[in-house]
Design a protein around this motif. Structure first.
Motif, PDB file in Angstrom:
ATOM      1  N   GLY A  75       0.651  -1.232  -0.085  1.00 39.18           N
ATOM      2  CA  GLY A  75       0.198  -0.013  -0.004  1.00 39.18           C
ATOM      3  C   GLY A  75       0.756   1.356  -0.094  1.00 39.18           C
ATOM      4  O   GLY A  75       2.022   1.090   0.466  1.00 39.18           O
ATOM      5  N   PRO A  76       0.094   2.413  -0.420  1.00 34.01           N
ATOM      6  CA  PRO A  76       0.811   3.645  -0.355  1.00 34.01           C
ATOM      7  C   PRO A  76       1.788   4.183   0.975  1.00 34.01           C
ATOM      8  O   PRO A  76       2.819   4.689   0.780  1.00 34.01           O
ATOM      9  N   PRO A  77       1.320   3.550   2.009  1.00 33.04           N
ATOM     10  CA  PRO A  77       2.155   4.032   3.353  1.00 33.04           C
ATOM     11  C   PRO A  77       3.792   3.641   3.035  1.00 33.04           C
ATOM     12  O   PRO A  77       4.581   4.049   3.740  1.00 33.04           O
TER      13      PRO A  77
ATOM     14  N   TRP B 179       5.467   3.083   0.169  1.00 37.67           N
ATOM     15  CA  TRP B 179       6.060   3.640  -1.060  1.00 37.67           C
ATOM     16  C   TRP B 179       7.147   4.488  -0.825  1.00 37.67           C
ATOM     17  O   TRP B 179       8.141   4.280  -1.623  1.00 37.67           O
ATOM     18  N   PRO B 180       7.060   5.658   0.161  1.00 31.14           N
ATOM     19  CA  PRO B 180       8.429   6.264   0.379  1.00 31.14           C
ATOM     20  C   PRO B 180       9.480   5.821   0.511  1.00 31.14           C
ATOM     21  O   PRO B 180      10.598   6.101   0.044  1.00 31.14           O
ATOM     22  N   TRP B 181       9.775   4.354   1.025  1.00 26.25           N
ATOM     23  CA  TRP B 181      10.809   3.830   1.316  1.00 26.25           C
ATOM     24  C   TRP B 181      10.898   2.573   0.465  1.00 26.25           C
ATOM     25  O   TRP B 181      12.006   2.058   0.338  1.00 26.25           O
ATOM     26  N   LEU B 182       9.771   1.913   0.113  1.00 27.28           N
ATOM     27  CA  LEU B 182       9.720   0.601  -0.564  1.00 27.28           C
ATOM     28  C   LEU B 182      10.186   0.936  -2.067  1.00 27.28           C
ATOM     29  O   LEU B 182      11.107   0.164  -2.736  1.00 27.28           O
ATOM     30  N   VAL B 183       9.721   1.996  -2.971  1.00 29.25           N
ATOM     31  CA  VAL B 183       9.903   2.116  -4.153  1.00 29.25           C
ATOM     32  C   VAL B 183      11.361   2.272  -4.503  1.00 29.25           C
ATOM     33  O   VAL B 183      11.931   2.011  -5.453  1.00 29.25           O
ATOM     34  N   PRO B 184      11.963   3.360  -3.505  1.00 26.48           N
ATOM     35  CA  PRO B 184      13.434   3.609  -3.818  1.00 26.48           C
ATOM     36  C   PRO B 184      14.243   2.300  -3.610  1.00 26.48           C
ATOM     37  O   PRO B 184      15.219   1.848  -4.404  1.00 26.48           O
TER      38      PRO B 184
ATOM     39  N   SER C  43      -8.975  -0.336   0.882  1.00 24.93           N
ATOM     40  CA  SER C  43      -8.462   0.016   2.316  1.00 24.93           C
ATOM     41  C   SER C  43      -8.027  -1.164   2.888  1.00 24.93           C
ATOM     42  O   SER C  43      -6.920  -1.084   3.715  1.00 24.93           O
ATOM     43  N   GLY C  44      -8.367  -2.390   2.599  1.00 25.30           N
ATOM     44  CA  GLY C  44      -8.186  -3.667   3.324  1.00 25.30           C
ATOM     45  C   GLY C  44      -6.788  -4.171   2.711  1.00 25.30           C
ATOM     46  O   GLY C  44      -6.701  -4.188   1.447  1.00 25.30           O
ATOM     47  N   LEU C  45      -6.069  -4.884   3.541  1.00 22.69           N
ATOM     48  CA  LEU C  45      -4.857  -5.501   3.047  1.00 22.69           C
ATOM     49  C   LEU C  45      -5.313  -6.706   2.036  1.00 22.69           C
ATOM     50  O   LEU C  45      -4.672  -6.672   0.807  1.00 22.69           O
ATOM     51  N   PHE C  46      -6.249  -7.442   2.359  1.00 20.61           N
ATOM     52  CA  PHE C  46      -6.543  -8.588   1.234  1.00 20.61           C
ATOM     53  C   PHE C  46      -7.337  -8.036   0.061  1.00 20.61           C
ATOM     54  O   PHE C  46      -7.280  -8.326  -0.912  1.00 20.61           O
ATOM     55  N   ASP C  47      -8.059  -6.906   0.273  1.00 17.28           N
ATOM     56  CA  ASP C  47      -8.467  -6.165  -0.925  1.00 17.28           C
ATOM     57  C   ASP C  47      -7.512  -5.843  -1.777  1.00 17.28           C
ATOM     58  O   ASP C  47      -7.725  -5.832  -3.292  1.00 17.28           O
ATOM     59  N   ARG C  48      -6.471  -5.071  -1.448  1.00 16.79           N
ATOM     60  CA  ARG C  48      -5.395  -4.775  -2.049  1.00 16.79           C
ATOM     61  C   ARG C  48      -4.588  -5.993  -2.820  1.00 16.79           C
ATOM     62  O   ARG C  48      -4.277  -5.931  -4.021  1.00 16.79           O
ATOM     63  N   ALA C  49      -4.371  -7.055  -1.897  1.00 13.90           N
ATOM     64  CA  ALA C  49      -3.820  -8.398  -2.752  1.00 13.90           C
ATOM     65  C   ALA C  49      -4.895  -8.947  -3.742  1.00 13.90           C
ATOM     66  O   ALA C  49      -4.287  -9.391  -4.873  1.00 13.90           O
ATOM     67  N   TRP C  50      -6.163  -8.785  -3.339  1.00 12.36           N
ATOM     68  CA  TRP C  50      -7.118  -9.280  -4.287  1.00 12.36           C
ATOM     69  C   TRP C  50      -6.978  -8.779  -5.697  1.00 12.36           C
ATOM     70  O   TRP C  50      -6.807  -8.944  -7.083  1.00 12.36           O
ATOM     71  N   TRP C  51      -6.770  -7.222  -5.513  1.00 12.73           N
ATOM     72  CA  TRP C  51      -6.770  -6.360  -6.926  1.00 12.73           C
ATOM     73  C   TRP C  51      -5.531  -6.609  -7.483  1.00 12.73           C
ATOM     74  O   TRP C  51      -5.366  -6.586  -8.620  1.00 12.73           O
TER      75      TRP C  51
END
Length: 417
Positions: free
Chosen positions: A221-223, A225-230, A357-365
């Motif tokens: 999720g977006p929170p 991204w500031p450390w994960l993407v780099p 918003s949910g962890l598993f909904d993001r995983a599903w998507w």
């Protein structure tokens, strides 16, 4: 929209068995589909999201009368029409976030036999055929993988095994990072996630390798991204430098010392240099596919037409166009391709805009996103297990913003979660 207890139990068991065998999975998923279609508040044709599928189905059926090989064309509808029904009939089982989480975990658990047999065929020389129910179910497990040296497990080919593992990977990642697990539970999930990563690497599928990376930022999720993407960009930089054409030798040679030989060689196709003729490449297949669409844009040539026409025009055989929108348009025409592909993309966009918003909904998507990306250069949906799983994922997206949805477990699920 409430799932009945019997239908819900059949659905869970079907999901668990699906990765191992489509037949046993379908034996439980089909009764669940029947039960899920009975007593619904709204009929199939009253849901506006089903209208593109209704129109596409009618056009497909009409196009069969115009196909040169009508028998193949009618048989080919089996890859689509039953799943249009499944898109609607499976929704009661994935209507709530709790149900989608539970279904995700069943898919992850059901993948264990795929991993065990895949690792067994590569490391211990396991070989089939293995039979069940007096030969009704047969697994042709190839010693050393298929192709040789590439993990295929219970699937016919390494790329199909990779597609399944790539689809399940974001669900396994969500299971690993979900809060509230006991230490022993997290250890079990960690071992399974590591095995899944190892399995994907051993398939030697470039699409599968890409899915490993793509799923991580979407699931976390977006929170993050500031450390994960780099961090991901830094990790991937040597890989990109090692395979990018035109890179100076003083940069590329050190990068290839860091990146395993098998990885950069596979990514830049160096092992095929001088061996592949143009007619065996994706570019040739897509070019011929576009020509076929221009020749019959409205109703197409009928299912499986590409596998017949392509050898006649190029001298090379390929079973499909290695791109789902192209394959749909070749077989059933541009209107059908636009309706089906447009529906899928609309579901992705609408569900994303409404929030994951949910962890598993993001995983599903993320699982569905990976499946869509894979179908840009291959057609794993011809494996019935992936086809079924894909339409269940689509059903879950539709159910996530259905007016009948609930954020609480369904009546049948409440006592089972």
């Amino acid at each position: 929209m409430t799932a009945s207890p019997l239908g819900w139990r059949c659905f869970q068991l079907g999901l668990f068995l699906l990765p191992s065998t489509a037949l046993l999975g379908a034996l439980f998923l089909f009764p669940a589909l029947l039960i899920g279609s009975v007593g619904r508040e709204r009929a199939f044709w009253r849901d506006p999201w089903n209208l593109p599928l209704i129109v596409a189905g009618v056009l497909m059926a009409f196009g069969c009368f115009l196909a040169d090989a009508q028998g193949l064309a009618w048989v080919g509808l089996g890859n689509w029409l039953p799943f249009f029904w499944g898109f609607w009939g499976f929704q009661p089982y994935v209507i709530s976030a709790a149900a989608r989480r539970r279904c995700s975990l069943w898919l992850v658990a059901g993948t264990v036999p795929v991993l065990i047999t895949g690792l067994g065929q590569l490391w211990w020389g396991w070989a089939g055929p293995w039979e069940l129910l007096g030969g009704l179910i047969v697994w042709f497990v190839e010693p050393g993988g298929k192709p040789e040296g590439r993990l295929s497990g219970l699937f016919d080919y390494a790329n199909i095994a990779s597609a399944w593992l790539a689809l399940v990977w974001p669900l396994a990642l969500a299971a690993l990072v979900q809060p509230g697990l006991q230490r022993r539970q997290r250890l079990v999930v960690l071992v399974l996630a590591i095995a899944m990563v190892v399995g994907l690497v051993l398939t030697e599928s470039r699409n599968g390798w890409g899915a490993l990376v793509l799923a991580v930022p979407v699931v976390l999720g977006p929170p993050s991204w500031p450390w994960l993407v780099p961090l991901l960009a830094l990790a991937l930089l040597p890989v990109v430098v090692s395979v990018l054409p035109g890179m100076p030798a003083f940069l590329q040679d050190p990068a290839r010392q860091v990146v395993p030989d098998a990885l950069w060689a596979r990514l830049n196709d160096s092992q095929y240099a001088g061996e592949r003729v143009l007619a065996s490449t994706r570019i040739s297949q897509w070019t011929v596919g576009l020509q076929l669409i221009l020749e019959r844009p409205w109703f197409g040539w009928g299912a499986a037409a590409f596998s017949i026409i392509y050898p006649l025009r190029t001298g090379q055989w390929h079973g499909h166009a290695h791109n789902l929108p192209l394959e749909l348009a070749i077989s059933h025409g541009l209107p059908v391709a636009t309706l089906v592909v447009g529906l899928v993309l609309a579901l992705m966009v609408v569900s994303l805009r409404r929030g994951l918003s949910g962890l598993f909904d993001r995983a599903w998507w993320a699982a569905l996103l990976i499946l869509l990306v894979l179908h840009g250069t291959d057609l794993p949906f011809f494996d019935s297990r992936l086809n079924i799983a894909g339409w269940i994922l689509l059903a879950g997206l539709r159910a996530s913003f259905s007016p009948d949805r609930s954020d609480q477990p369904t009546t049948a699920l409440a006592a089972d979660v």
